[in-house]
Design a protein around this motif. Structure first.
Motif, PDB file in Angstrom:
ATOM      1  N   ASP A  64       0.830  -1.211   0.000  1.00  0.00           N
ATOM      2  CA  ASP A  64       0.000   0.000   0.000  1.00  0.00           C
ATOM      3  C   ASP A  64       0.860   1.255   0.000  1.00  0.00           C
ATOM      4  O   ASP A  64       0.409   2.325  -0.410  1.00  0.00           O
ATOM      5  N   ASN A  65       2.112   1.110   0.480  1.00  0.00           N
ATOM      6  CA  ASN A  65       3.016   2.260   0.541  1.00  0.00           C
ATOM      7  C   ASN A  65       4.450   1.770   0.390  1.00  0.00           C
ATOM      8  O   ASN A  65       5.161   1.603   1.387  1.00  0.00           O
ATOM      9  N   PRO A  66       4.901   1.532  -0.855  1.00  0.00           N
ATOM     10  CA  PRO A  66       6.260   1.010  -1.057  1.00  0.00           C
ATOM     11  C   PRO A  66       7.355   1.933  -0.543  1.00  0.00           C
ATOM     12  O   PRO A  66       8.402   1.458  -0.093  1.00  0.00           O
ATOM     13  N   VAL A  67       7.138   3.245  -0.588  1.00  0.00           N
ATOM     14  CA  VAL A  67       8.142   4.190  -0.090  1.00  0.00           C
ATOM     15  C   VAL A  67       8.330   4.011   1.412  1.00  0.00           C
ATOM     16  O   VAL A  67       9.461   3.956   1.913  1.00  0.00           O
ATOM     17  N   LYS A  68       7.220   3.887   2.135  1.00  0.00           N
ATOM     18  CA  LYS A  68       7.288   3.686   3.594  1.00  0.00           C
ATOM     19  C   LYS A  68       7.915   2.341   3.922  1.00  0.00           C
ATOM     20  O   LYS A  68       8.741   2.234   4.849  1.00  0.00           O
ATOM     21  N   ASP A  69       7.566   1.305   3.171  1.00  0.00           N
ATOM     22  CA  ASP A  69       8.137  -0.018   3.418  1.00  0.00           C
ATOM     23  C   ASP A  69       9.643  -0.029   3.153  1.00  0.00           C
ATOM     24  O   ASP A  69      10.406  -0.700   3.861  1.00  0.00           O
ATOM     25  N   LEU A  70      10.074   0.731   2.147  1.00  0.00           N
ATOM     26  CA  LEU A  70      11.500   0.844   1.861  1.00  0.00           C
ATOM     27  C   LEU A  70      12.209   1.515   3.029  1.00  0.00           C
ATOM     28  O   LEU A  70      13.287   1.072   3.451  1.00  0.00           O
ATOM     29  N   GLU A  71      11.620   2.582   3.555  1.00  0.00           N
ATOM     30  CA  GLU A  71      12.209   3.278   4.696  1.00  0.00           C
ATOM     31  C   GLU A  71      12.348   2.350   5.889  1.00  0.00           C
ATOM     32  O   GLU A  71      13.368   2.359   6.592  1.00  0.00           O
ATOM     33  N   THR A  72      11.334   1.514   6.129  1.00  0.00           N
ATOM     34  CA  THR A  72      11.358   0.578   7.255  1.00  0.00           C
ATOM     35  C   THR A  72      12.469  -0.453   7.073  1.00  0.00           C
ATOM     36  O   THR A  72      13.215  -0.758   8.014  1.00  0.00           O
ATOM     37  N   ALA A  73      12.581  -0.977   5.850  1.00  0.00           N
ATOM     38  CA  ALA A  73      13.627  -1.966   5.571  1.00  0.00           C
ATOM     39  C   ALA A  73      15.019  -1.359   5.706  1.00  0.00           C
ATOM     40  O   ALA A  73      15.944  -1.998   6.203  1.00  0.00           O
ATOM     41  N   ALA A  74      15.167  -0.110   5.265  1.00  0.00           N
ATOM     42  CA  ALA A  74      16.464   0.569   5.356  1.00  0.00           C
ATOM     43  C   ALA A  74      16.862   0.821   6.808  1.00  0.00           C
ATOM     44  O   ALA A  74      18.056   0.764   7.159  1.00  0.00           O
ATOM     45  N   ALA A  75      15.879   1.073   7.660  1.00  0.00           N
ATOM     46  CA  ALA A  75      16.158   1.397   9.062  1.00  0.00           C
ATOM     47  C   ALA A  75      16.339   0.161   9.926  1.00  0.00           C
ATOM     48  O   ALA A  75      16.886   0.249  11.036  1.00  0.00           O
TER      49      ALA A  75
END
Length: 347
Positions: A334-345
């Motif tokens: 639903d929000n790939p940008v947010k999921d990317l941020e979570t994975a990066a962190a």
């Protein structure tokens, strides 16, 4: 400054705009009719030896993207089209004057997109003029290459042969990323992903082709460092501008006040960032550009800080296949940008 090629899917899916769709479809079909096989193009007396060399380089880049980077095998870039002008399409972007927010066009299949493409520049100009009457900022730019996301066999265009070698390689990889993965209504994520893989993939291409001491690789890395610095600068500046607009919500902002605030970004670029760049000439147009919200959002689309992609790439051992698999796993997000941020962190 180089613009990485824009995806012109809007040309192919205009929804209920029947006239626009018909004209775009005709122009797209006409372009495809002009394709000739690369093997015929490199024998043509109409092309220079340099143009023929670049056509063969584009083939190398395509094969590398498929075999080494594990991008989709599409049969793209096996043909060539000679254009009559410097651009294949003209793209219109727009944004509200009091908010840093994309004006979006909705299309079937690809969803919401922050741009609309035209094969005819006059049509793009008329669209921009119409949007201005609605109180929107607008920006028109010429596009030298685009992807049809695998719906058609995209040709190498004569406009692409004006690129520096590594920019041509980057463009082929960038557009092949789009043909491999394109998440509906996520233009920002799609463009950043293609930009990231385009940059890293081009480095890998020249490392394999010329070795670790490649002069091409050194020049490209220097340019990428400048682009990374510019991206970080723009990320910071655009977040501050967003806050400035929010503080003034419900209040009237004069055009003079708004222009002065945007002008501060250019002034800081000149005094703070430009002296740090390895090649200040690559962004020389920025400090004198006629900036507005629509144009600023284009910089965000292509030069947003890519450090989150870098962190995930590192965590996956800088393995292109694993990184691409991860990116594909976000297709239903639903929000790939947010999921990317979570994975990066994540630790």
């Amino acid at each position: 400054m180089k613009y990485i090629a824009l995806v012109a899917t809007a040309l192919l899916s205009a929804g209920c705009q029947v006239g626009y769709l018909a004209k775009s479809a005709y122009s797209q079909a006409d372009l495809l009719r002009k394709r000739i096989p690369i093997e015929d193009a490199v024998k043509s007396e109409k092309l220079t030896d340099e143009q023929k060399r670049k056509l063969l380089l584009a083939q190398e880049a395509r094969l590398f993207a498929e075999s080494h980077l594990k991008l989709s095998q599409t049969k793209n870039y096996g043909t060539f089209v000679q254009l009559e002008g410097p651009y294949v399409t003209y793209v219109v972007s727009a944004a509200p004057r009091s908010e840093l927010k994309h004006y979006l066009w909705r299309y079937p299949l690809v969803g919401e997109m922050p741009y609309k493409g035209f094969f005819d520049k006059d049509d793009a100009t008329r669209e921009a003029a119409s949007l201005k009457t609605e109180g929107l900022d607008t920006y028109i730019r010429g596009v030298s290459a685009y992807s049809t996301l695998g719906w058609f066999r995209d040709p190498v265009l004569s406009s692409m042969l004006d690129y520096k070698d590594y920019d041509l390689v980057n463009t082929i990889i960038h557009e092949t990323v789009h043909a491999t993965l394109f998440i509906k209504s996520e233009a920002d994520f799609n463009e950043r992903l293609a930009t990231f893989i385009g940059n890293k993939g081009t480095e890998a291409f020249y490392r394999q082709k010329e070795g670790a001491d490649s002069k091409t690789l050194a020049a490209m890395k220097a340019e990428n460092v400048d682009e990374e610095q510019f991206g970080k600068f723009m990320s910071t500046e655009l977040k501050a501008l967003e806050a400035w607009y929010k503080e003034r919500q419900g209040k009237e902002i004069s055009e003079e006040e708004r222009r002065a605030r945007i002008g501060e970004i250019q002034a800081r670029f000149k005094s703070e960032l430009k002296p740090k760049l390895k090649d200040p000439e690559s962004f020389k147009k920025f400090e004198s550009a006629d900036l507005n919200n629509a144009r600023l959002l284009t910089y965000r689309l292509y030069f947003e800080d890519l450090h989150q992609f870098e962190k995930v790439f590192d965590k996956l051992g800088r393995d292109f296949s694993k990184f691409l698999s991860y990116a594909k796993s976000l297709e239903k997000s639903d929000n790939p940008v947010k999921d990317l941020e979570t994975a990066a962190a994540a630790q």
